[in-house]
Design a protein around this motif. Structure first.
Motif, PDB file in Angstrom:
ATOM      1  N   ARG A 268       3.046  -5.335  15.758  1.00 27.24           N
ATOM      2  CA  ARG A 268       2.884  -3.989  15.182  1.00 27.24           C
ATOM      3  C   ARG A 268       1.822  -4.036  14.092  1.00 27.24           C
ATOM      4  N   THR A 269       1.020  -3.000  14.054  1.00 25.62           N
ATOM      5  CA  THR A 269      -0.046  -2.951  13.050  1.00 25.62           C
ATOM      6  C   THR A 269       0.242  -1.840  12.053  1.00 25.62           C
ATOM      7  N   TYR A 270       0.194  -2.208  10.794  1.00 20.56           N
ATOM      8  CA  TYR A 270       0.418  -1.261   9.703  1.00 20.56           C
ATOM      9  C   TYR A 270      -0.848  -1.196   8.847  1.00 20.56           C
ATOM     10  N   GLU A 271      -1.193   0.002   8.410  1.00 20.85           N
ATOM     11  CA  GLU A 271      -2.407   0.161   7.615  1.00 20.85           C
ATOM     12  C   GLU A 271      -2.060   0.718   6.238  1.00 20.85           C
ATOM     13  N   LEU A 272      -2.686   0.161   5.228  1.00 18.81           N
ATOM     14  CA  LEU A 272      -2.460   0.661   3.870  1.00 18.81           C
ATOM     15  C   LEU A 272      -3.060   2.046   3.739  1.00 18.81           C
ATOM     16  N   MET A 273      -2.199   2.994   3.379  1.00 17.40           N
ATOM     17  CA  MET A 273      -2.655   4.372   3.205  1.00 17.40           C
ATOM     18  C   MET A 273      -1.887   5.012   2.051  1.00 17.40           C
ATOM     19  N   PRO A 274      -2.533   5.925   1.340  1.00 22.06           N
ATOM     20  CA  PRO A 274      -1.785   6.670   0.321  1.00 22.06           C
ATOM     21  C   PRO A 274      -0.692   7.496   0.995  1.00 22.06           C
ATOM     22  N   ARG A 275       0.397   7.690   0.308  1.00 24.59           N
ATOM     23  CA  ARG A 275       1.532   8.349   0.943  1.00 24.59           C
ATOM     24  C   ARG A 275       2.264   9.182  -0.095  1.00 24.59           C
ATOM     25  N   ASP A 276       2.602  10.408   0.264  1.00 30.04           N
ATOM     26  CA  ASP A 276       3.414  11.268  -0.619  1.00 30.04           C
ATOM     27  C   ASP A 276       2.807  11.366  -2.017  1.00 30.04           C
ATOM     28  N   GLY A 277       1.504  11.398  -2.088  1.00 31.75           N
ATOM     29  CA  GLY A 277       0.849  11.541  -3.382  1.00 31.75           C
ATOM     30  C   GLY A 277       0.738  10.241  -4.166  1.00 31.75           C
TER      31      GLY A 277
ATOM     32  N   GLY B 180      -6.481 -15.817 -27.857  1.00 30.55           N
ATOM     33  CA  GLY B 180      -5.962 -14.666 -28.579  1.00 30.55           C
ATOM     34  C   GLY B 180      -6.093 -13.346 -27.850  1.00 30.55           C
ATOM     35  N   THR B 181      -6.822 -13.318 -26.768  1.00 35.29           N
ATOM     36  CA  THR B 181      -6.957 -12.067 -26.014  1.00 35.29           C
ATOM     37  C   THR B 181      -5.715 -11.845 -25.162  1.00 35.29           C
ATOM     38  N   THR B 182      -5.488 -10.592 -24.845  1.00 34.28           N
ATOM     39  CA  THR B 182      -4.319 -10.226 -24.047  1.00 34.28           C
ATOM     40  C   THR B 182      -4.763  -9.699 -22.691  1.00 34.28           C
ATOM     41  N   VAL B 183      -4.141 -10.207 -21.646  1.00 36.75           N
ATOM     42  CA  VAL B 183      -4.420  -9.685 -20.309  1.00 36.75           C
ATOM     43  C   VAL B 183      -3.114  -9.184 -19.706  1.00 36.75           C
ATOM     44  N   VAL B 184      -3.244  -8.262 -18.751  1.00 30.80           N
ATOM     45  CA  VAL B 184      -2.056  -7.763 -18.064  1.00 30.80           C
ATOM     46  C   VAL B 184      -1.908  -8.533 -16.765  1.00 30.80           C
ATOM     47  N   ARG B 185      -0.776  -9.172 -16.608  1.00 26.02           N
ATOM     48  CA  ARG B 185      -0.549  -9.957 -15.388  1.00 26.02           C
ATOM     49  C   ARG B 185       0.427  -9.227 -14.480  1.00 26.02           C
ATOM     50  N   CYS B 186       0.273  -9.471 -13.207  1.00 28.53           N
ATOM     51  CA  CYS B 186       1.113  -8.806 -12.218  1.00 28.53           C
ATOM     52  C   CYS B 186       1.445  -9.802 -11.125  1.00 28.53           C
ATOM     53  N   PRO B 187       2.690 -10.182 -10.979  1.00 32.28           N
ATOM     54  CA  PRO B 187       3.017 -11.189  -9.967  1.00 32.28           C
ATOM     55  C   PRO B 187       3.090 -10.640  -8.546  1.00 32.28           C
ATOM     56  N   MET B 188       3.352  -9.363  -8.372  1.00 33.82           N
ATOM     57  CA  MET B 188       3.501  -8.826  -7.008  1.00 33.82           C
ATOM     58  C   MET B 188       2.906  -7.431  -6.900  1.00 33.82           C
ATOM     59  N   TYR B 189       2.481  -7.110  -5.683  1.00 35.16           N
ATOM     60  CA  TYR B 189       2.043  -5.758  -5.366  1.00 35.16           C
ATOM     61  C   TYR B 189       3.018  -5.130  -4.373  1.00 35.16           C
ATOM     62  N   ARG B 190       3.167  -3.829  -4.489  1.00 32.75           N
ATOM     63  CA  ARG B 190       3.875  -3.100  -3.428  1.00 32.75           C
ATOM     64  C   ARG B 190       2.826  -2.382  -2.595  1.00 32.75           C
ATOM     65  N   LEU B 191       2.859  -2.619  -1.286  1.00 34.85           N
ATOM     66  CA  LEU B 191       1.893  -2.013  -0.373  1.00 34.85           C
ATOM     67  C   LEU B 191       2.571  -0.889   0.391  1.00 34.85           C
ATOM     68  N   ARG B 192       1.935   0.253   0.453  1.00 29.87           N
ATOM     69  CA  ARG B 192       2.459   1.380   1.234  1.00 29.87           C
ATOM     70  C   ARG B 192       1.636   1.472   2.512  1.00 29.87           C
ATOM     71  N   THR B 193       2.310   1.398   3.630  1.00 31.97           N
ATOM     72  CA  THR B 193       1.588   1.374   4.904  1.00 31.97           C
ATOM     73  C   THR B 193       2.188   2.375   5.871  1.00 31.97           C
ATOM     74  N   ILE B 194       1.454   2.572   6.931  1.00 31.02           N
ATOM     75  CA  ILE B 194       1.975   3.371   8.034  1.00 31.02           C
ATOM     76  C   ILE B 194       1.576   2.680   9.329  1.00 31.02           C
ATOM     77  N   ARG B 195       2.492   2.693  10.305  1.00 27.92           N
ATOM     78  CA  ARG B 195       2.201   2.026  11.572  1.00 27.92           C
ATOM     79  C   ARG B 195       1.145   2.829  12.326  1.00 27.92           C
ATOM     80  N   VAL B 196       0.133   2.139  12.812  1.00 27.39           N
ATOM     81  CA  VAL B 196      -0.984   2.822  13.440  1.00 27.39           C
ATOM     82  C   VAL B 196      -1.280   2.238  14.819  1.00 27.39           C
TER      83      VAL B 196
END
Lengths: 134, 162
Positions: A88-97, A114-130
């Motif tokens: 199955r193929t899913y594509e990243l697309m904006p969804r519901d705004g 001394g500088t500060t960075v924003v770290r992010c360990p995970m992403y949430r991907l919104r996809t739709i089957r295409v």
């Protein structure tokens, strides 16, 4: 403490619930990465007052931030990227705004200089089957 | 005997099928209620569906003008891979092409045919009274499903005893 917890959670999720998928971006060689399948919520839209209906299968995935690497270092997800899982193929697309991807958790980290960075360990991907074209 | 509105839908479909001559995977069909699944949609779908009918006006004591309205629903999926340079958006050129296709193959033929009795009427007696593209495209379906949905509504009238 929160940083350690977030990274532990990301690593544990990927290890215990992760599945290998093919991640594709136009113009790049496809890569195999581990994602955590999330919510699947089929939707139905009425066209022409319901005389014609459209059924879709949106699905969310979680992915470790450093997982998407086409060979020149980790990159952020992008709308239009594709995930192939069990045929199955899913594509990243904006969804519901909402955008097609976003950081799941974020926390600030102060570096040695001394500088500060924003770290992010995970992403949430919104996809739709295409359907994949020829 | 089929209801007149059903005959009108079938007549419009038959006319459009002759104009666009769909070849697989494209499909043109009449429908009461159709369901498409996005991940299996592999080509254009053109569907003619009944919308409404009734007496439009009284012409004489025993003569009335009936009106039948049908909608033609066109779906065109964008199947190519998204371009990262365009942040995944469908190329405007592709949208332009589909909008132009609908105009040239659906709207223009419906709007310009069955208008004058001397050129022939739909099913021999129905005049094209109005033709309108009520939706050129649906921006949400275009953005969230990469699907161009266009709707063309056409009204036909005929004079009958009544």
């Amino acid at each position: 403490m929160l940083q350690q917890a977030a990274e532990w959670l990301a690593a544990t999720l990927a290890t215990s619930e992760g599945v290998d998928v093919t991640y594709t971006r136009a113009g790049q060689t496809p890569i195999t990465i581990t994602v955590v399948p999330g919510r699947v919520r089929p939707e139905r839209f009425a066209l022409a007052d319901g005389r014609v209906n459209l059924e879709t299968e949106p699905a969310d995935f979680l992915v470790k931030a450093e997982a998407i690497d086409f060979g020149s270092g980790p990159v952020e997800p992008a709308t239009g990227d594709r995930i192939t899982l069990a045929g199955r193929t899913y594509e990243l697309m904006p969804r519901d705004g909402e955008p097609s991807w976003r950081p799941l958790t974020q926390y600030p980290q102060t570096l040695a200089d001394g500088t500060t960075v924003v770290r992010c360990p995970m992403y949430r991907l919104r996809t739709i089957r295409v359907k994949v074209g020829p | 005997m089929a209801a007149r509105i059903t005959e009108v839908s079938a007549g419009v479909l038959n006319f459009l099928a002759g104009v666009i001559q769909p070849a697989p995977p494209d499909v043109a069909e009449a429908a009461y209620a159709a369901t498409d699944v996005l991940e299996t949609l592999d080509g254009k779908r053109v569907r003619v569906v009944p919308v409404s009918y009734g007496d439009a006006e009284r012409l004489a004591r025993r003569r009335v003008m009936k009106e039948y309205k049908v909608a033609t629903v066109i779906e065109v999926p964008y199947l190519a891979a998204a371009s990262p340079a365009a942040e995944g958006a469908i190329p405007p050129d592709w949208v332009d092409q589909q909008v132009a296709w609908v105009e040239a193959n659906i709207f223009d033929p419906l709007n310009e045919t069955f208008v004058h009795a001397e050129d022939g009427l739909l099913l021999g007696s129905l005049t094209c009274w109005a033709c309108e593209v009520t939706s050129v495209y649906d921006p949400i379906r275009l953005a969230e499903e990469k699907l161009l949905v266009s709707i063309v509504e056409t009204s036909y009238r005929e004079s009958v005893e009544g």
